[in-house]
Write a protein that holds these residues in place. Sequence first.
Motif, short mmCIF file in Angstrom:
data_model
loop_
_atom_site.label_atom_id
_atom_site.label_comp_id
_atom_site.label_asym_id
_atom_site.label_seq_id
_atom_site.Cartn_x
_atom_site.Cartn_y
_atom_site.Cartn_z
N HIS A 23 3.37 -2.20 4.07
CA HIS A 23 3.75 -0.87 3.61
C HIS A 23 4.40 -0.07 4.74
O HIS A 23 5.38 0.66 4.51
CB HIS A 23 2.52 -0.12 3.08
CG HIS A 23 2.16 -0.47 1.67
ND1 HIS A 23 2.96 -0.13 0.61
CD2 HIS A 23 1.07 -1.11 1.15
CE1 HIS A 23 2.39 -0.54 -0.53
NE2 HIS A 23 1.25 -1.14 -0.23
N GLU A 24 3.88 -0.23 5.96
CA GLU A 24 4.46 0.52 7.08
C GLU A 24 5.87 0.02 7.41
O GLU A 24 6.75 0.83 7.77
CB GLU A 24 3.55 0.41 8.31
CG GLU A 24 2.22 1.14 8.12
CD GLU A 24 1.46 1.32 9.42
OE1 GLU A 24 1.90 2.14 10.24
OE2 GLU A 24 0.43 0.63 9.59
N ILE A 25 6.09 -1.28 7.30
CA ILE A 25 7.43 -1.82 7.53
C ILE A 25 8.40 -1.33 6.45
O ILE A 25 9.56 -0.99 6.74
CB ILE A 25 7.37 -3.35 7.61
CG1 ILE A 25 6.67 -3.77 8.91
CG2 ILE A 25 8.78 -3.96 7.54
CD1 ILE A 25 6.41 -5.25 9.03
N ILE A 26 7.92 -1.25 5.22
CA ILE A 26 8.75 -0.70 4.15
C ILE A 26 9.12 0.75 4.45
O ILE A 26 10.28 1.16 4.27
CB ILE A 26 8.02 -0.80 2.80
CG1 ILE A 26 7.94 -2.26 2.33
CG2 ILE A 26 8.71 0.05 1.73
CD1 ILE A 26 7.05 -2.48 1.15
N ASP A 27 8.17 1.51 4.94
CA ASP A 27 8.45 2.92 5.29
C ASP A 27 9.53 3.00 6.36
O ASP A 27 10.42 3.87 6.30
CB ASP A 27 7.17 3.61 5.77
CG ASP A 27 6.19 3.90 4.63
OD1 ASP A 27 6.64 3.89 3.46
OD2 ASP A 27 5.00 4.11 4.92
N ILE A 28 9.46 2.13 7.36
CA ILE A 28 10.49 2.12 8.41
C ILE A 28 11.84 1.77 7.82
O ILE A 28 12.86 2.42 8.12
CB ILE A 28 10.09 1.12 9.52
CG1 ILE A 28 8.85 1.60 10.27
CG2 ILE A 28 11.26 0.91 10.50
CD1 ILE A 28 8.28 0.58 11.24
N ALA A 29 11.88 0.74 6.97
CA ALA A 29 13.14 0.34 6.34
C ALA A 29 13.69 1.46 5.46
O ALA A 29 14.91 1.72 5.46
CB ALA A 29 12.93 -0.93 5.52
N ARG A 30 12.83 2.11 4.73
CA ARG A 30 13.25 3.21 3.85
C ARG A 30 13.84 4.36 4.67
O ARG A 30 14.90 4.90 4.33
CB ARG A 30 12.05 3.68 3.04
CG ARG A 30 12.35 4.78 2.04
CD ARG A 30 11.07 5.20 1.34
NE ARG A 30 10.55 4.15 0.48
CZ ARG A 30 9.29 3.67 0.53
NH1 ARG A 30 8.45 4.11 1.46
NH2 ARG A 30 8.90 2.74 -0.31
N GLN A 31 13.17 4.70 5.75
CA GLN A 31 13.61 5.82 6.58
C GLN A 31 14.98 5.56 7.21
O GLN A 31 15.80 6.48 7.34
CB GLN A 31 12.57 6.10 7.67
CG GLN A 31 12.94 7.23 8.62
CD GLN A 31 11.90 7.41 9.72
OE1 GLN A 31 10.83 6.78 9.70
NE2 GLN A 31 12.21 8.25 10.69
#
Length: 415
Positions: free
Chosen positions: A191-199
Amino acid sequence: MKHVKKSAKLANVCYDIRGPVLQKAKQMEEEGHKIIKLNIGNLAAFGFDSPEEIQQDMIRNLPNAAGYTDSKGIFAARKAIMHYTQQKGIKGVTLDDIYVGNGVSELIVMAMNALLDAGDEVLVPAPDYPLWTAAISLSGGTPKHYLCNEEKGWLPDLDDIRSKINAHTKAIVLINPNNPTGALYPDELLHEIIDIARQHHLTIYADEVYDKVLYDGAKHTSIASLADDVLMITFNGLSKNYRSCGYRAGWMVVSGDKRHAKDYIEGLDMLASMRLCANAPGQHGIQTALGGYQSIDDLIKEGGRLRRQRDIAHELITAIPGVTCVKPKAALYMFPKLDPAIYPIKNDQQFISELLQEEKVLLVQGTGFNWPHPDHFRLVFLPHEDDLREAIARIARFLEGYRKRHNTNHLINKD
Protein backbone atom coordinates in the motif's frame (compact mmCIF):
# COMPACT_ATOMS: atom_id res chain seq x y z
CA MET A 1 40.17 -5.91 -41.58
CA LYS A 2 37.80 -3.77 -39.53
CA HIS A 3 36.78 -5.26 -36.19
CA VAL A 4 33.07 -5.83 -35.59
CA LYS A 5 32.22 -4.49 -32.15
CA LYS A 6 29.18 -4.99 -29.98
CA SER A 7 26.64 -2.19 -29.68
CA ALA A 8 27.39 0.59 -27.21
CA LYS A 9 23.91 -0.13 -25.79
CA LEU A 10 25.42 -3.28 -24.23
CA ALA A 11 28.02 -1.37 -22.22
CA ASN A 12 25.99 -1.47 -19.01
CA VAL A 13 24.26 -4.78 -19.66
CA CYS A 14 25.30 -7.92 -17.79
CA TYR A 15 23.73 -11.22 -16.75
CA ASP A 16 26.16 -12.92 -14.41
CA ILE A 17 23.82 -15.85 -13.69
CA ARG A 18 25.07 -17.11 -17.07
CA GLY A 19 28.28 -15.08 -17.02
CA PRO A 20 32.05 -15.71 -17.01
CA VAL A 21 32.11 -18.07 -14.03
CA LEU A 22 29.53 -20.31 -15.71
CA GLN A 23 31.72 -20.41 -18.81
CA LYS A 24 34.60 -21.53 -16.61
CA ALA A 25 32.36 -24.24 -15.12
CA LYS A 26 31.48 -25.50 -18.60
CA GLN A 27 35.15 -25.70 -19.47
CA MET A 28 35.84 -27.65 -16.29
CA GLU A 29 33.01 -30.06 -17.14
CA GLU A 30 34.52 -30.61 -20.58
CA GLU A 31 37.75 -31.52 -18.78
CA GLY A 32 35.88 -34.18 -16.80
CA HIS A 33 35.07 -32.40 -13.53
CA LYS A 34 31.64 -32.85 -11.93
CA ILE A 35 30.23 -29.50 -10.83
CA ILE A 36 27.46 -29.07 -8.25
CA LYS A 37 25.43 -26.19 -9.67
CA LEU A 38 23.70 -23.89 -7.23
CA ASN A 39 23.60 -21.01 -9.69
CA ILE A 40 20.32 -21.14 -11.56
CA GLY A 41 16.66 -21.90 -10.86
CA ASN A 42 16.29 -24.47 -13.64
CA LEU A 43 13.99 -26.93 -11.90
CA ALA A 44 14.00 -29.70 -14.51
CA ALA A 45 17.76 -30.12 -14.10
CA PHE A 46 17.15 -31.18 -10.48
CA GLY A 47 14.37 -33.69 -11.12
CA PHE A 48 11.38 -31.38 -10.70
CA ASP A 49 9.13 -32.52 -13.53
CA SER A 50 6.45 -30.37 -15.12
CA PRO A 51 2.94 -31.68 -14.37
CA GLU A 52 2.03 -34.54 -16.70
CA GLU A 53 -1.32 -33.02 -17.62
CA ILE A 54 0.47 -29.96 -19.02
CA GLN A 55 2.73 -32.18 -21.10
CA GLN A 56 -0.21 -34.18 -22.41
CA ASP A 57 -2.23 -31.10 -23.35
CA MET A 58 0.72 -29.70 -25.29
CA ILE A 59 1.21 -33.04 -27.07
CA ARG A 60 -2.48 -33.28 -28.01
CA ASN A 61 -2.47 -29.75 -29.40
CA LEU A 62 0.83 -30.03 -31.24
CA PRO A 63 -0.82 -30.77 -34.64
CA ASN A 64 -2.68 -27.45 -34.30
CA ALA A 65 0.34 -25.47 -33.11
CA ALA A 66 2.34 -25.16 -36.34
CA GLY A 67 0.92 -21.79 -37.37
CA TYR A 68 1.23 -18.29 -35.93
CA THR A 69 -1.23 -17.47 -33.19
CA ASP A 70 -2.79 -14.12 -32.35
CA SER A 71 0.09 -11.78 -31.47
CA LYS A 72 -1.15 -11.53 -27.88
CA GLY A 73 -1.74 -15.26 -27.48
CA ILE A 74 -4.37 -17.93 -28.04
CA PHE A 75 -7.86 -17.35 -26.68
CA ALA A 76 -7.88 -20.31 -24.24
CA ALA A 77 -4.63 -19.22 -22.60
CA ARG A 78 -5.64 -15.59 -22.21
CA LYS A 79 -9.07 -16.57 -20.92
CA ALA A 80 -7.44 -18.74 -18.24
CA ILE A 81 -5.07 -15.91 -17.32
CA MET A 82 -8.01 -13.51 -17.07
CA HIS A 83 -9.73 -15.89 -14.66
CA TYR A 84 -6.50 -16.14 -12.67
CA THR A 85 -6.33 -12.36 -12.30
CA GLN A 86 -9.89 -12.47 -10.98
CA GLN A 87 -8.87 -15.09 -8.41
CA LYS A 88 -6.03 -12.80 -7.35
CA GLY A 89 -8.46 -9.90 -6.93
CA ILE A 90 -7.18 -7.81 -9.86
CA LYS A 91 -10.12 -5.86 -11.26
CA GLY A 92 -11.04 -4.78 -14.77
CA VAL A 93 -8.78 -7.10 -16.79
CA THR A 94 -10.02 -8.00 -20.27
CA LEU A 95 -8.56 -10.34 -22.88
CA ASP A 96 -7.03 -7.34 -24.65
CA ASP A 97 -5.05 -6.50 -21.50
CA ILE A 98 -3.18 -9.82 -21.57
CA TYR A 99 0.00 -10.58 -23.54
CA VAL A 100 1.45 -14.09 -23.71
CA GLY A 101 5.20 -14.23 -24.27
CA ASN A 102 8.19 -16.52 -24.62
CA GLY A 103 8.62 -16.52 -20.87
CA VAL A 104 8.49 -13.49 -18.61
CA SER A 105 11.97 -12.52 -19.81
CA GLU A 106 10.78 -11.56 -23.29
CA LEU A 107 7.89 -9.55 -21.87
CA ILE A 108 10.12 -7.61 -19.46
CA VAL A 109 12.26 -6.47 -22.39
CA MET A 110 9.15 -5.67 -24.43
CA ALA A 111 7.63 -3.63 -21.60
CA MET A 112 10.80 -1.59 -21.13
CA ASN A 113 11.31 -1.08 -24.89
CA ALA A 114 7.80 0.34 -25.16
CA LEU A 115 8.26 2.67 -22.17
CA LEU A 116 11.71 4.21 -22.19
CA ASP A 117 13.52 7.00 -23.98
CA ALA A 118 17.10 8.09 -23.37
CA GLY A 119 17.34 9.76 -19.97
CA ASP A 120 14.29 8.05 -18.46
CA GLU A 121 14.83 6.34 -15.11
CA VAL A 122 13.29 3.26 -13.53
CA LEU A 123 13.55 2.31 -9.86
CA VAL A 124 14.77 -1.28 -9.43
CA PRO A 125 15.44 -3.18 -6.18
CA ALA A 126 18.95 -3.99 -4.98
CA PRO A 127 19.45 -6.88 -4.99
CA ASP A 128 17.40 -7.53 -8.13
CA TYR A 129 16.82 -10.13 -10.79
CA PRO A 130 19.46 -8.72 -13.16
CA LEU A 131 17.37 -9.01 -16.32
CA TRP A 132 15.39 -5.98 -15.12
CA THR A 133 18.50 -3.81 -14.90
CA ALA A 134 19.75 -5.13 -18.25
CA ALA A 135 16.41 -4.56 -20.01
CA ILE A 136 16.19 -0.98 -18.76
CA SER A 137 19.72 -0.21 -19.93
CA LEU A 138 19.20 -1.93 -23.29
CA SER A 139 16.02 0.12 -23.80
CA GLY A 140 17.95 3.36 -23.38
CA GLY A 141 16.86 4.06 -19.84
CA THR A 142 18.80 4.34 -16.59
CA PRO A 143 18.22 1.86 -13.75
CA LYS A 144 18.23 3.47 -10.29
CA HIS A 145 18.60 0.87 -7.55
CA TYR A 146 16.70 1.29 -4.30
CA LEU A 147 17.98 -0.71 -1.35
CA CYS A 148 16.17 -3.59 0.26
CA ASN A 149 16.87 -3.81 4.00
CA GLU A 150 18.40 -7.11 5.09
CA GLU A 151 17.82 -6.35 8.77
CA LYS A 152 14.09 -6.00 8.06
CA GLY A 153 13.74 -9.22 6.10
CA TRP A 154 14.91 -7.73 2.80
CA LEU A 155 11.91 -5.41 2.51
CA PRO A 156 12.28 -2.34 0.25
CA ASP A 157 13.54 0.79 2.00
CA LEU A 158 10.73 3.28 1.36
CA ASP A 159 12.83 6.30 2.30
CA ASP A 160 15.49 5.23 -0.17
CA ILE A 161 12.83 4.86 -2.86
CA ARG A 162 11.53 8.37 -2.19
CA SER A 163 15.03 9.84 -2.23
CA LYS A 164 15.69 8.51 -5.73
CA ILE A 165 12.58 9.83 -7.46
CA ASN A 166 13.03 12.82 -9.74
CA ALA A 167 11.50 14.35 -12.85
CA HIS A 168 13.02 11.59 -15.02
CA THR A 169 11.54 8.67 -13.02
CA LYS A 170 8.96 6.75 -15.03
CA ALA A 171 8.32 3.57 -13.07
CA ILE A 172 9.11 1.34 -10.12
CA VAL A 173 9.85 -2.38 -10.34
CA LEU A 174 8.70 -4.73 -7.59
CA ILE A 175 9.93 -8.34 -7.47
CA ASN A 176 7.57 -10.10 -5.07
CA PRO A 177 8.21 -12.86 -4.08
CA ASN A 178 11.78 -11.77 -4.44
CA ASN A 179 14.62 -13.30 -6.39
CA PRO A 180 17.36 -13.53 -5.02
CA THR A 181 16.38 -13.05 -1.35
CA GLY A 182 13.18 -15.09 -1.00
CA ALA A 183 11.45 -12.13 0.67
CA LEU A 184 7.66 -11.80 0.59
CA TYR A 185 6.16 -8.33 0.93
CA PRO A 186 3.30 -7.59 3.38
CA ASP A 187 0.17 -5.73 2.29
CA GLU A 188 1.08 -2.67 4.37
CA LEU A 189 4.30 -2.21 2.40
CA LEU A 190 2.50 -2.72 -0.91
CA HIS A 191 0.00 0.00 0.00
CA GLU A 192 2.84 2.40 0.79
CA ILE A 193 4.51 1.71 -2.56
CA ILE A 194 1.19 2.36 -4.29
CA ASP A 195 0.96 5.68 -2.45
CA ILE A 196 4.43 6.64 -3.70
CA ALA A 197 3.53 5.65 -7.26
CA ARG A 198 0.25 7.57 -7.05
CA GLN A 199 1.94 10.70 -5.73
CA HIS A 200 4.63 10.73 -8.42
CA HIS A 201 2.56 9.31 -11.33
CA LEU A 202 4.71 6.20 -11.65
CA THR A 203 3.82 2.92 -13.34
CA ILE A 204 4.32 -0.18 -11.19
CA TYR A 205 5.89 -3.26 -12.79
CA ALA A 206 5.23 -6.31 -10.60
CA ASP A 207 7.29 -9.46 -11.22
CA GLU A 208 5.26 -12.17 -9.44
CA VAL A 209 6.55 -15.32 -11.10
CA TYR A 210 7.02 -17.11 -7.73
CA ASP A 211 3.57 -16.28 -6.33
CA LYS A 212 2.75 -19.94 -5.56
CA VAL A 213 6.19 -20.93 -4.20
CA LEU A 214 5.43 -19.94 -0.59
CA TYR A 215 6.49 -21.52 2.70
CA ASP A 216 5.17 -21.77 6.26
CA GLY A 217 1.60 -20.90 5.28
CA ALA A 218 2.56 -17.52 3.79
CA LYS A 219 0.10 -15.76 1.49
CA HIS A 220 0.92 -13.65 -1.55
CA THR A 221 -0.96 -10.49 -2.51
CA SER A 222 -0.77 -9.14 -6.04
CA ILE A 223 -0.10 -5.42 -5.73
CA ALA A 224 -2.45 -4.83 -8.67
CA SER A 225 -5.33 -6.08 -6.53
CA LEU A 226 -4.87 -3.21 -4.04
CA ALA A 227 -5.54 -0.22 -6.31
CA ASP A 228 -7.22 0.56 -9.63
CA ASP A 229 -6.10 4.19 -9.98
CA VAL A 230 -2.40 3.42 -10.72
CA LEU A 231 -1.16 1.79 -13.91
CA MET A 232 0.10 -1.71 -13.11
CA ILE A 233 1.89 -4.25 -15.29
CA THR A 234 1.98 -7.73 -13.71
CA PHE A 235 4.20 -10.60 -14.90
CA ASN A 236 3.79 -14.32 -14.30
CA GLY A 237 4.27 -17.65 -16.06
CA LEU A 238 4.67 -21.42 -15.98
CA SER A 239 8.43 -21.59 -15.44
CA LYS A 240 8.58 -21.73 -11.64
CA ASN A 241 5.13 -22.50 -10.23
CA TYR A 242 4.70 -25.30 -12.77
CA ARG A 243 8.36 -26.36 -13.22
CA SER A 244 8.15 -25.63 -16.96
CA CYS A 245 11.09 -23.31 -17.63
CA GLY A 246 11.82 -24.66 -21.10
CA TYR A 247 8.27 -24.28 -22.38
CA ARG A 248 8.79 -20.48 -22.36
CA ALA A 249 5.19 -19.63 -21.47
CA GLY A 250 4.78 -16.37 -19.57
CA TRP A 251 2.29 -13.54 -19.51
CA MET A 252 1.95 -9.84 -18.83
CA VAL A 253 -1.26 -8.17 -17.61
CA VAL A 254 -2.08 -4.48 -17.88
CA SER A 255 -4.46 -3.23 -15.18
CA GLY A 256 -5.39 -0.20 -13.11
CA ASP A 257 -5.67 3.27 -14.62
CA LYS A 258 -5.32 2.65 -18.36
CA ARG A 259 -7.02 5.91 -19.44
CA HIS A 260 -3.76 7.83 -19.78
CA ALA A 261 -1.76 4.89 -21.12
CA LYS A 262 -3.32 4.43 -24.56
CA ASP A 263 -0.15 5.46 -26.36
CA TYR A 264 1.99 3.10 -24.25
CA ILE A 265 -0.44 0.24 -24.84
CA GLU A 266 -0.27 0.92 -28.59
CA GLY A 267 3.49 0.52 -28.25
CA LEU A 268 3.07 -2.83 -26.49
CA ASP A 269 0.67 -3.97 -29.21
CA MET A 270 3.17 -2.96 -31.90
CA LEU A 271 6.04 -4.84 -30.26
CA ALA A 272 3.84 -7.90 -29.68
CA SER A 273 2.96 -7.90 -33.38
CA MET A 274 6.57 -7.41 -34.47
CA ARG A 275 7.66 -10.63 -32.77
CA LEU A 276 4.61 -12.29 -34.45
CA CYS A 277 3.62 -14.44 -31.49
CA ALA A 278 4.85 -16.48 -28.56
CA ASN A 279 5.62 -20.14 -29.21
CA ALA A 280 2.32 -21.91 -29.76
CA PRO A 281 2.97 -25.27 -28.02
CA GLY A 282 3.81 -23.55 -24.73
CA GLN A 283 0.65 -21.48 -24.92
CA HIS A 284 -1.43 -24.65 -25.02
CA GLY A 285 -0.16 -25.61 -21.57
CA ILE A 286 -1.40 -22.46 -19.80
CA GLN A 287 -5.12 -23.25 -19.48
CA THR A 288 -4.42 -26.73 -18.12
CA ALA A 289 -1.82 -25.41 -15.68
CA LEU A 290 -3.95 -22.67 -14.18
CA GLY A 291 -7.12 -24.75 -14.04
CA GLY A 292 -5.66 -28.08 -12.99
CA TYR A 293 -4.29 -29.65 -9.82
CA GLN A 294 -1.77 -27.31 -8.18
CA SER A 295 1.00 -29.81 -7.50
CA ILE A 296 3.29 -27.03 -6.27
CA ASP A 297 1.33 -27.23 -3.01
CA ASP A 298 2.76 -30.71 -2.39
CA LEU A 299 6.30 -29.40 -2.76
CA ILE A 300 5.97 -26.41 -0.42
CA LYS A 301 3.99 -27.95 2.43
CA GLU A 302 5.64 -29.32 5.56
CA GLY A 303 7.57 -32.40 4.47
CA GLY A 304 7.44 -31.35 0.81
CA ARG A 305 10.68 -31.45 -1.13
CA LEU A 306 11.14 -27.71 -1.63
CA ARG A 307 10.23 -26.88 1.97
CA ARG A 308 12.57 -29.58 3.30
CA GLN A 309 15.49 -28.48 1.12
CA ARG A 310 15.01 -24.84 2.06
CA ASP A 311 15.18 -25.77 5.75
CA ILE A 312 18.25 -27.97 5.30
CA ALA A 313 20.11 -25.37 3.23
CA HIS A 314 19.34 -22.58 5.69
CA GLU A 315 20.38 -24.65 8.70
CA LEU A 316 23.67 -25.73 7.11
CA ILE A 317 24.69 -22.41 5.59
CA THR A 318 24.07 -20.45 8.81
CA ALA A 319 26.10 -23.01 10.79
CA ILE A 320 29.23 -21.82 8.96
CA PRO A 321 31.16 -19.28 11.08
CA GLY A 322 30.69 -15.71 9.86
CA VAL A 323 27.74 -16.55 7.59
CA THR A 324 24.23 -15.22 8.25
CA CYS A 325 21.11 -15.51 6.14
CA VAL A 326 17.52 -14.28 6.29
CA LYS A 327 15.36 -17.39 5.94
CA PRO A 328 13.41 -17.14 2.68
CA LYS A 329 9.62 -17.06 2.88
CA ALA A 330 9.21 -17.83 -0.82
CA ALA A 331 10.91 -18.71 -4.13
CA LEU A 332 13.88 -21.02 -4.69
CA TYR A 333 16.83 -19.04 -3.35
CA MET A 334 18.54 -17.57 -0.34
CA PHE A 335 21.03 -14.70 -0.19
CA PRO A 336 23.61 -15.39 2.55
CA LYS A 337 25.91 -12.70 3.91
CA LEU A 338 29.62 -13.17 4.58
CA ASP A 339 30.82 -11.08 7.51
CA PRO A 340 33.26 -8.61 5.88
CA ALA A 341 35.54 -8.65 8.93
CA ILE A 342 35.96 -12.42 8.70
CA TYR A 343 35.84 -12.62 4.89
CA PRO A 344 37.50 -9.42 3.57
CA ILE A 345 36.45 -10.00 -0.04
CA LYS A 346 37.42 -7.33 -2.57
CA ASN A 347 36.15 -8.99 -5.76
CA ASP A 348 33.26 -11.38 -5.21
CA GLN A 349 33.28 -12.71 -8.79
CA GLN A 350 36.89 -13.79 -8.26
CA PHE A 351 35.87 -15.26 -4.89
CA ILE A 352 33.14 -17.35 -6.53
CA SER A 353 35.54 -18.38 -9.29
CA GLU A 354 38.08 -19.60 -6.71
CA LEU A 355 35.34 -21.58 -4.94
CA LEU A 356 34.46 -23.21 -8.26
CA GLN A 357 38.08 -24.04 -8.99
CA GLU A 358 38.83 -25.50 -5.56
CA GLU A 359 35.55 -27.17 -4.58
CA LYS A 360 33.63 -27.69 -7.86
CA VAL A 361 30.59 -25.75 -6.58
CA LEU A 362 29.00 -23.07 -8.76
CA LEU A 363 27.28 -20.06 -7.15
CA VAL A 364 26.50 -16.50 -8.31
CA GLN A 365 28.12 -13.57 -6.53
CA GLY A 366 25.95 -10.92 -4.89
CA THR A 367 27.12 -8.10 -7.16
CA GLY A 368 25.68 -10.14 -10.05
CA PHE A 369 22.30 -9.11 -8.61
CA ASN A 370 23.32 -5.45 -8.43
CA TRP A 371 23.99 -5.62 -4.70
CA PRO A 372 26.53 -2.84 -4.06
CA HIS A 373 28.91 -4.74 -1.75
CA PRO A 374 31.02 -7.91 -2.33
CA ASP A 375 29.66 -9.68 0.75
CA HIS A 376 26.73 -11.85 -0.45
CA PHE A 377 26.03 -14.72 -2.80
CA ARG A 378 22.89 -16.43 -4.06
CA LEU A 379 22.37 -20.09 -3.21
CA VAL A 380 19.81 -22.19 -5.13
CA PHE A 381 18.40 -24.95 -2.90
CA LEU A 382 17.05 -27.15 -5.71
CA PRO A 383 19.54 -30.09 -5.68
CA HIS A 384 18.51 -33.31 -3.95
CA GLU A 385 19.25 -33.38 -0.24
CA ASP A 386 22.49 -35.38 -0.49
CA ASP A 387 23.90 -33.07 -3.17
CA LEU A 388 22.81 -30.02 -1.19
CA ARG A 389 24.55 -31.28 1.94
CA GLU A 390 27.69 -32.09 -0.02
CA ALA A 391 27.72 -28.70 -1.75
CA ILE A 392 27.36 -26.72 1.47
CA ALA A 393 30.00 -28.87 3.15
CA ARG A 394 32.37 -27.93 0.33
CA ILE A 395 31.44 -24.24 0.72
CA ALA A 396 32.18 -24.54 4.46
CA ARG A 397 35.56 -26.14 3.72
CA PHE A 398 36.45 -23.41 1.25
CA LEU A 399 35.46 -20.67 3.72
CA GLU A 400 37.52 -22.32 6.47
CA GLY A 401 40.53 -22.23 4.18
CA TYR A 402 39.81 -18.59 3.31
CA ARG A 403 39.77 -17.65 7.01
CA LYS A 404 43.10 -19.40 7.56
CA ARG A 405 44.70 -17.67 4.58
CA HIS A 406 43.51 -14.29 5.84
CA ASN A 407 44.15 -14.99 9.57
CA THR A 408 40.59 -14.11 10.61
CA ASN A 409 39.61 -17.20 12.61
CA HIS A 410 40.19 -15.28 15.84
CA LEU A 411 37.34 -12.92 14.93
CA ILE A 412 34.73 -15.68 15.16
CA ASN A 413 32.48 -15.47 18.21
CA LYS A 414 32.98 -18.76 20.06
CA ASP A 415 29.96 -18.35 22.37
